[in-house]
Design a protein around this motif. Sequence first.
Motif, short mmCIF file in Angstrom:
data_model
loop_
_atom_site.label_atom_id
_atom_site.label_comp_id
_atom_site.label_asym_id
_atom_site.label_seq_id
_atom_site.Cartn_x
_atom_site.Cartn_y
_atom_site.Cartn_z
N GLY A 69 0.77 -1.23 0.00
CA GLY A 69 0.00 0.00 0.00
C GLY A 69 0.80 1.28 0.00
N GLY A 70 2.12 1.18 -0.15
CA GLY A 70 2.92 2.40 -0.14
C GLY A 70 4.18 2.24 -0.94
N ILE A 71 4.94 3.33 -1.01
CA ILE A 71 6.21 3.32 -1.73
C ILE A 71 7.18 4.24 -1.01
CG2 ILE A 71 5.49 5.19 -3.29
CD1 ILE A 71 7.21 3.80 -5.46
N VAL A 72 8.44 3.80 -0.94
CA VAL A 72 9.51 4.62 -0.37
C VAL A 72 10.63 4.69 -1.40
CG1 VAL A 72 11.13 4.95 1.52
CG2 VAL A 72 8.92 3.85 1.95
N LEU A 73 11.01 5.91 -1.76
CA LEU A 73 12.06 6.12 -2.74
C LEU A 73 13.22 6.87 -2.09
CD1 LEU A 73 9.93 7.28 -5.81
CD2 LEU A 73 10.95 5.02 -5.46
N ARG A 74 14.43 6.46 -2.45
CA ARG A 74 15.61 7.23 -2.07
C ARG A 74 15.90 8.22 -3.19
NH1 ARG A 74 18.33 5.26 2.24
NH2 ARG A 74 17.84 3.13 2.90
N ARG A 75 15.93 9.48 -2.82
CA ARG A 75 16.11 10.53 -3.83
C ARG A 75 17.40 11.30 -3.57
NH1 ARG A 75 12.16 14.16 -2.36
NH2 ARG A 75 13.80 15.24 -1.22
N SER A 76 18.13 11.55 -4.63
CA SER A 76 19.34 12.37 -4.51
C SER A 76 19.27 13.52 -5.51
CB SER A 76 20.60 11.54 -4.75
OG SER A 76 20.64 11.07 -6.09
N VAL A 77 19.78 14.67 -5.10
CA VAL A 77 19.84 15.85 -5.96
C VAL A 77 21.26 16.38 -5.89
CG1 VAL A 77 18.95 18.16 -6.43
CG2 VAL A 77 17.43 16.43 -5.46
N THR A 78 21.87 16.57 -7.04
CA THR A 78 23.15 17.29 -7.11
C THR A 78 22.96 18.44 -8.08
OG1 THR A 78 23.94 15.83 -8.89
CG2 THR A 78 24.53 15.24 -6.62
N ALA A 79 23.57 19.58 -7.78
CA ALA A 79 23.32 20.77 -8.60
C ALA A 79 24.56 21.63 -8.68
CB ALA A 79 22.14 21.56 -8.03
N GLY A 80 24.62 22.40 -9.74
CA GLY A 80 25.71 23.35 -9.95
C GLY A 80 25.54 24.03 -11.29
N TYR A 81 26.45 24.92 -11.59
CA TYR A 81 26.38 25.63 -12.87
C TYR A 81 27.07 24.80 -13.96
CZ TYR A 81 24.51 29.93 -10.93
OH TYR A 81 23.69 30.86 -10.35
N THR A 82 26.38 24.62 -15.07
CA THR A 82 26.91 23.95 -16.25
C THR A 82 26.69 24.87 -17.45
OG1 THR A 82 26.35 21.77 -15.34
CG2 THR A 82 26.78 21.91 -17.73
N ASP A 83 27.79 25.30 -18.05
CA ASP A 83 27.71 26.23 -19.17
C ASP A 83 26.89 27.47 -18.81
OD1 ASP A 83 29.21 24.48 -20.73
OD2 ASP A 83 27.42 23.41 -21.43
N GLY A 84 27.07 27.94 -17.60
CA GLY A 84 26.40 29.16 -17.18
C GLY A 84 24.96 28.99 -16.75
N ARG A 85 24.45 27.76 -16.75
CA ARG A 85 23.06 27.51 -16.35
C ARG A 85 23.04 26.63 -15.10
NH1 ARG A 85 20.01 25.11 -21.43
NH2 ARG A 85 21.67 23.56 -21.13
N TRP A 86 22.19 27.02 -14.14
CA TRP A 86 22.04 26.19 -12.94
C TRP A 86 21.31 24.91 -13.33
CZ3 TRP A 86 24.35 26.17 -8.47
CH2 TRP A 86 23.81 25.40 -7.41
N THR A 87 21.94 23.78 -13.03
CA THR A 87 21.43 22.48 -13.47
C THR A 87 21.40 21.52 -12.28
OG1 THR A 87 22.39 22.85 -15.66
CG2 THR A 87 21.75 20.59 -15.09
N ALA A 88 20.29 20.83 -12.14
CA ALA A 88 20.12 19.86 -11.06
C ALA A 88 19.89 18.48 -11.64
CB ALA A 88 18.96 20.24 -10.15
#
Length: 827
Positions: A607-626
């Motif tokens: 009846g449920g779900i558990v997800l492990r989520r990761s986010v990494t972010a930084g500037y790539t070619d002048g654009r903030w990218t996650a």
Amino acid sequence: MSAVARPAPAVAPVHRVRWRTVTASGPPPHPAPALRGAKVLVLGGTPPLARAVAVALREAGAEARADDSGRWPVADEAPDGLVDLGHAHPFVPGEHHGYRTSLLRSVAALRACYPHWRREPDAHRLFYVVVTYLGGTMGYEAPDDAATAAQPLGGIWAGLAKTVHREIANCNTRVVDTDLADLAELPRRITHELYRWGLFEVGYRAGRRRTLEAVPEEAGPPALSLDAGDLVLLSGGGRGIGWRLARTLAARHGCRVVVTGRGPLPGPDDPSRVLDDEQFKAHERSLWARRRQGHGLAAVRAAVDAARRDRELVRNLDRARRAGLRVSYAVCDVTDRDQTAALVARYGRTITAVVHNAGVDSPARLPKKTDDEFLGTVATKVDGFVNLFLAVRELPLKFFCNVGSLTGRLGGMVGQLDYAAANDGLARLGLWARARAGFPVMTLCWPTWDRLGMVANFEATLRYMAALDVGEGLDLWMRELTAATCGEVTYIGPLGRALGPHQSRGYRVSAGLPGHRDVLSAVFHLGDLRTHVPHAAQSALFALDSAHAPVLNDVLVGGEPSLPVSLLLENAVRAAAWVQPEDYAPLALQSMEDVYVALPELRLRQGGIVLRRSVTAGYTDGRWTAHVRFHHAGTGREAARLRLVYRRADAPVEPYAGQGVGQGVGQGGDENGTGGPYATATGGATATSTAGAVAASRRPPPPHEADLPLRWSGLVLRRAHWHTGPQDTCTAEIRETPAGDLWMLPGWPVSALPLTALENVFRRTAEHAPGAELTVRRVEVHGGIPVPAPGAVLVARGSPDTGRWTVSAADDRALRLTGVAYRGDQR
């Protein structure tokens, strides 16, 4: 950073709220498993209480010791947490200065931990937990026995604790308020509170656990008048917002106002008086030139600041005199009891009101802040209040008004540990005094005023909250004074981009807070934070269950209920918004790219779900990218991945130039489906023309229902009625499901994405060629994310053959999807 493109205003209206205590569910009646083995240092309080807490922690499995040094005995190591019992001695006004020793002990402990804790990525391990002695209701309810609220100065430690996370990002915080009659239970309660993070402030009274909640409340009607017969004593009112209030009182009501400052007025030949603007700039340059003569930077900066303050004070007084306003200046350091008493004695019973506005704010991170600076900031607010209150306590005042700050109530900015401590200490003192005075005592907690007052970096403050318009603030202030308000009042504007994950969980998100739905939604999708590296990375567990989310029964994968892909994308967008650039540049989503979803990993388990989520972010070619990745917490297998690219929210955008709602679309409305609640994905296509029928006949026949692993019920995310035109183009008008229908929660999150429209696009694509994996090359935002107002519709248009789709609103906001396709084993 908002998930929706909406640049925050620099100045915005504020909401008036009061804080009340409400029942909070208690932690489990046993220590958390994470406490076992944790290194805990207990400091402050009384020696017997500190020993009792340390013993309880050791019995719970922690490695604990009571030591006021603030240092772990092993070299080059630091404790995992501090339990700070604060200043437990009874409060005696005028003889209360022992708090300074206790406060410096706390500051020393935090300084010792600072270099070890600063870069810790674990979001659970570290903590600073403080104990206050305000009667178990944080001082907000008058106790039956006044003796139980023994120490209102506990607010100093509360303000300090609520700001630590600004400088030590992963330091968890809890303020535990207690009734002195219930101290025997305190050690056990502390062992139960640790490692069950969330609310910043809780209290225990009569066995009940309480917390604070913001409640909207209008100011009362006028209860008093001010006129030429009134004399208002205004501490620290020669500049900034204090001066603006002084002028307003004198101009609107004819009051006589006495403003105070620590130093004498500049003499007649002082540069602040005799120089014009250009000459004064040259004088400032000459002061800065002292750096080349060997003077220290701090001394030079102090001299420049003093010159500017003197000039502002002199000019303010001169302008008031020329305007005929009765505003005068008196020398008084309100932290000095004798000076304060002498000032009050000079004016005696002619004083009819007091405004305690004096304050010091010198932002600097804790390692760079001296003990004298820390104490000076706190003493100006706290000791200044005590001295003024003692001096006027027997006078028949119309009101006593403290000028507070949101830094106390909600926590301060980087560099404001002392300022937050001072303001929360002031607010709790005001609550203490209201029951002991024959006149109203109020504390008004303001946000930053628009380029006015003690603001070292105005632009930086906007990261935390929009500023208050000066005219609006003065009108609100006068309304509070003439209403003879009593207690603490908080004025809150829209929260800024610097709301951090720990702070977001620290307060009960109530309807009394501006933008509470957006905050609630962000917190909901944050999940159980596990690691946090500011401006770079974050990981969390995100869990949902069908008992609270009916939407989880809307999609079947292989015959089993599954997390809808649209909701997965919503979580990714919300999660990525927590990882922002270091300069907190205002960003808005530009595109989601290289989306990959393994549908079998989205199926519910029990009846449920558990997800492990990761986010990494930084500037790539002048654009903030996650980069966002999901793994199933049970199987460990990858469930999804995607990349989010952002643009500056204040940059101009080109609107989508596609067809609007109602152009070339039939009037089919929503489709309830046929063949039972889980109708197959092939049941919704309807040809509306001969050309459409011919185009449909060229398509491969849809797979048999038994072979199709994907099915949609349409009970929550309603199934659209598609119309097929030339070149197999499909079009539908779609009404977004109200957010309240997705969840069975007392407060539900709102959606940043058009979930119903996206889910229908994915369903329509599955009719053409289903599979176990969904890929989307790109989802591009044009003009803003199309999230319609209630009752409005979106238009979805595209072709499952090409994998190109658009979802557009009537106001030219649109999503353009390319490369939408399923692949892999259909079973």
